[in-house]
Design an enzyme around this catalytic site. Sequence first.
Site, PDB file in Angstrom:
ATOM      1  N   GLY B  39       0.721  -1.235   0.080  1.00  0.00           N
ATOM      2  CA  GLY B  39      -0.113  -0.016  -0.027  1.00  0.00           C
ATOM      3  C   GLY B  39       0.898   1.284  -0.072  1.00  0.00           C
ATOM      4  O   GLY B  39       2.022   1.275  -0.322  1.00  0.00           O
ATOM      5  N   ASN B  40       0.390   2.284   0.014  1.00  0.00           N
ATOM      6  CA  ASN B  40       1.007   3.695   0.201  1.00  0.00           C
ATOM      7  C   ASN B  40       0.053   4.546   1.112  1.00  0.00           C
ATOM      8  O   ASN B  40      -0.875   4.258   1.357  1.00  0.00           O
ATOM      9  CB  ASN B  40       1.330   4.117  -1.282  1.00  0.00           C
TER      10      ASN B  40
END
Lengths: 236, 236
Positions: B39-40
């Site tokens: 993810g980020n």
Amino acid sequence: RLVLDLADALAAKGLLSGLRVLISAGPTREPIDPVRFIGNRSSGKMGYALAAAARNAGADVTLVSGPVALDAPAGVETVRVETAAEMHAAVMARTGGVDIYIGTAAVADYTPARVADAKIKKHGEQLELTLHRTPDILQAVAALPDKPFIVGFAAETGEVETYARAKLEAKGADLVAANEVGSGAPGGFERDENALFVCWRGGECHLPLADKTEIARRLIRLIAERYYADNTDQDP
Amino acid sequence: RLVLDLADALAAKGLLSGLRVLISAGPTREPIDPVRFIGNRSSGKMGYALAAAARNAGADVTLVSGPVALDAPAGVETVRVETAAEMHAAVMARTGGVDIYIGTAAVADYTPARVADAKIKKHGEQLELTLHRTPDILQAVAALPDKPFIVGFAAETGEVETYARAKLEAKGADLVAANEVGSGAPGGFERDENALFVCWRGGECHLPLADKTEIARRLIRLIAERYYADNTDQDP
């Protein structure tokens, strides 16, 4: 049913009074660079519900939590961490005098070998990421000279009972609770309900699908029963 | 200042009336297995604020959003997706008749080459993860025969102006907004405030640190000005 009947016989209030309970909850995030990370789908709901249930049972509760969208439970000392290494350090620093350790956190097993200081730019069609194992927190707590009663959680996508029994033996836990996660499973990650298979040396039980608050209340009663069975001279 | 003064001269209400605006927002999650993902740190706040600002300016707004903890803005058609591939498909399916495309989503550049059906078990001290490039959504929109006015976002950890100019040229965007993210930066990911460097062919401007709602209002005015400059015969 027998174990739940026995637990029913004990007063719910004060079941854990005078005891110190340490709980880990939520996911960890392992940075790849300042923007990207490896995460997991743990919402932290089960661990937070157990912290509240243990507090309601009279325990002095400390909660070490990864990044979640939940408020700290009232009356529970809550410590926020992000990575597996931070969670390991925060848990180990708080084990002194702990009677029961409940590891519900979905701690990353692997973390990037190198963390980039700047955002990784796009180069080429393929990228290889090398990951290293993280320290096993449950095993580290189990290896303490004056180890607490240890409750492990197993989040599996199949063969739940086999994995739960294996985890009990491999990790030196006293009780393991396992739930099915992933697509198609009725409860678990990112859900408000859960169903647990619980095992210990010499016994096991199923807690059927229920709201996580209710499952937490039942599991805390079961943990209290097993804790006292292990810490008194009388037969369980 | 000149561009903001010009924008001020236009009535804020109705600035984009009659126009269709498509916005992508938030992070994407690239599954490694049913539990883990890459993810980020994008919160989606900037994209959601821009969707509300464009709606306030009279536009017909569609928002394609990755997993965020934000409510859909009232009066905005909001489509929820999870992966880069899903975001690509959802955006491309909605480009018909769009006048302005604003790509604020932090789309994963790389995704695991294989997604495991079951949770990956721990084996050995090291794990190699092979990632493949994802399709570039901004470039795909820019390659459309009847391409809209394209606004790109650059989330950089340094050399912001250089990267923003490079992105403008490389991606075929009409305007690029860039902000510093990561430790030490004053705004950006996971923050409520932001400061932007904005550039286009033949000009640039700085939007100083402000609440994301205010930054969004100013950026929408700037986008409207550049859109009309490109779509009328008069000189800007």
